[in-house]
Design a protein around this motif. Structure first.
Motif, mmCIF file in Angstrom:
data_model
loop_
_atom_site.group_PDB
_atom_site.id
_atom_site.type_symbol
_atom_site.label_atom_id
_atom_site.label_comp_id
_atom_site.label_asym_id
_atom_site.label_seq_id
_atom_site.Cartn_x
_atom_site.Cartn_y
_atom_site.Cartn_z
ATOM 1 N N ALA A 1 27.573 -7.999 -21.402
ATOM 2 C CA ALA A 1 27.896 -6.858 -22.264
ATOM 3 C C ALA A 1 27.506 -5.553 -21.581
ATOM 4 C CB ALA A 1 27.192 -7.002 -23.616
ATOM 5 N N SER A 2 26.346 -5.545 -20.940
ATOM 6 C CA SER A 2 25.883 -4.341 -20.257
ATOM 7 C C SER A 2 26.785 -3.999 -19.070
ATOM 8 C CB SER A 2 24.446 -4.546 -19.777
ATOM 9 O OG SER A 2 23.999 -3.449 -19.035
ATOM 10 N N ALA A 3 27.177 -5.022 -18.315
ATOM 11 C CA ALA A 3 28.006 -4.794 -17.122
ATOM 12 C C ALA A 3 29.420 -4.349 -17.468
ATOM 13 C CB ALA A 3 28.057 -6.066 -16.280
ATOM 14 N N THR A 4 29.906 -4.737 -18.643
ATOM 15 C CA THR A 4 31.284 -4.405 -19.012
ATOM 16 C C THR A 4 31.364 -3.276 -20.043
ATOM 17 O OG1 THR A 4 31.295 -6.167 -20.687
ATOM 18 C CG2 THR A 4 32.150 -6.725 -18.501
ATOM 19 N N ARG A 5 30.216 -2.771 -20.472
ATOM 20 C CA ARG A 5 30.193 -1.688 -21.460
ATOM 21 C C ARG A 5 30.985 -0.500 -20.955
ATOM 22 N NH1 ARG A 5 24.986 -1.512 -22.349
ATOM 23 N NH2 ARG A 5 25.202 -3.023 -24.025
ATOM 24 N N GLY A 6 31.856 0.009 -21.785
ATOM 25 C CA GLY A 6 32.641 1.177 -21.432
ATOM 26 C C GLY A 6 33.917 0.852 -20.676
ATOM 27 N N MET A 7 34.108 -0.404 -20.308
ATOM 28 C CA MET A 7 35.336 -0.776 -19.591
ATOM 29 C C MET A 7 36.473 -0.915 -20.585
ATOM 30 S SD MET A 7 33.959 -3.543 -16.771
ATOM 31 C CE MET A 7 35.368 -3.418 -15.674
ATOM 32 N N THR A 8 37.622 -0.417 -20.214
ATOM 33 C CA THR A 8 38.803 -0.551 -21.060
ATOM 34 C C THR A 8 39.482 -1.889 -20.758
ATOM 35 O OG1 THR A 8 40.277 0.426 -19.406
ATOM 36 C CG2 THR A 8 39.179 1.962 -20.940
ATOM 37 N N GLY A 9 40.458 -2.239 -21.576
ATOM 38 C CA GLY A 9 41.243 -3.437 -21.310
ATOM 39 C C GLY A 9 41.899 -3.366 -19.946
ATOM 40 N N GLU A 10 42.344 -2.170 -19.590
ATOM 41 C CA GLU A 10 42.957 -1.971 -18.274
ATOM 42 C C GLU A 10 41.940 -2.206 -17.162
ATOM 43 O OE1 GLU A 10 44.867 1.682 -15.743
ATOM 44 O OE2 GLU A 10 45.418 1.551 -17.870
ATOM 45 N N ASP A 11 40.715 -1.705 -17.355
ATOM 46 C CA ASP A 11 39.655 -1.921 -16.358
ATOM 47 C C ASP A 11 39.382 -3.415 -16.172
ATOM 48 O OD1 ASP A 11 39.224 0.837 -16.071
ATOM 49 O OD2 ASP A 11 37.636 0.850 -17.598
ATOM 50 N N LEU A 12 39.331 -4.133 -17.286
ATOM 51 C CA LEU A 12 39.001 -5.557 -17.235
ATOM 52 C C LEU A 12 40.084 -6.392 -16.564
ATOM 53 C CD1 LEU A 12 37.493 -5.947 -20.809
ATOM 54 C CD2 LEU A 12 36.244 -6.086 -18.651
ATOM 55 N N THR A 13 41.322 -5.963 -16.673
ATOM 56 C CA THR A 13 42.429 -6.757 -16.121
ATOM 57 C C THR A 13 42.926 -6.254 -14.765
ATOM 58 O OG1 THR A 13 44.036 -5.475 -17.404
ATOM 59 C CG2 THR A 13 43.235 -7.511 -18.397
#
Length: 76
Positions: A13-25
């Protein structure tokens, strides 16, 4: 929930906080073709964990360790 899994969940959760769906994919630029996105890595970890958990549960229900096979013909 297991303390280790809670810590892992918090770290993700900390590492992905603030990431958008676009960032994640998004697939990393400048990396070899086939490099996984963050979402693909997380999905892989989830599927691996879920598969391992199911295998352990089957072993526990059967009362034998993983990788153990019973071959009556091998009994001496």
């Amino acid at each position: 929930m297991d303390l280790y899994l809670e810590r892992l969940q918090q770290a993700i959760a900390s590492a992905t906080r603030g990431m958008t769906g676009e960032d994640l994919t998004r697939h990393p630029e400048g990396h070899p073709e086939g490099t996984w996105s963050v979402a693909e890595v997380l999905e892989h970890l989830y599927l691996t964990y879920a598969g391992t958990t199911k295998a352990f549960e089957r072993c526990l229900q059967a009362g034998k360790p993983a990788g153990h096979s019973h071959h009556p013909e091998a009994a001496g």
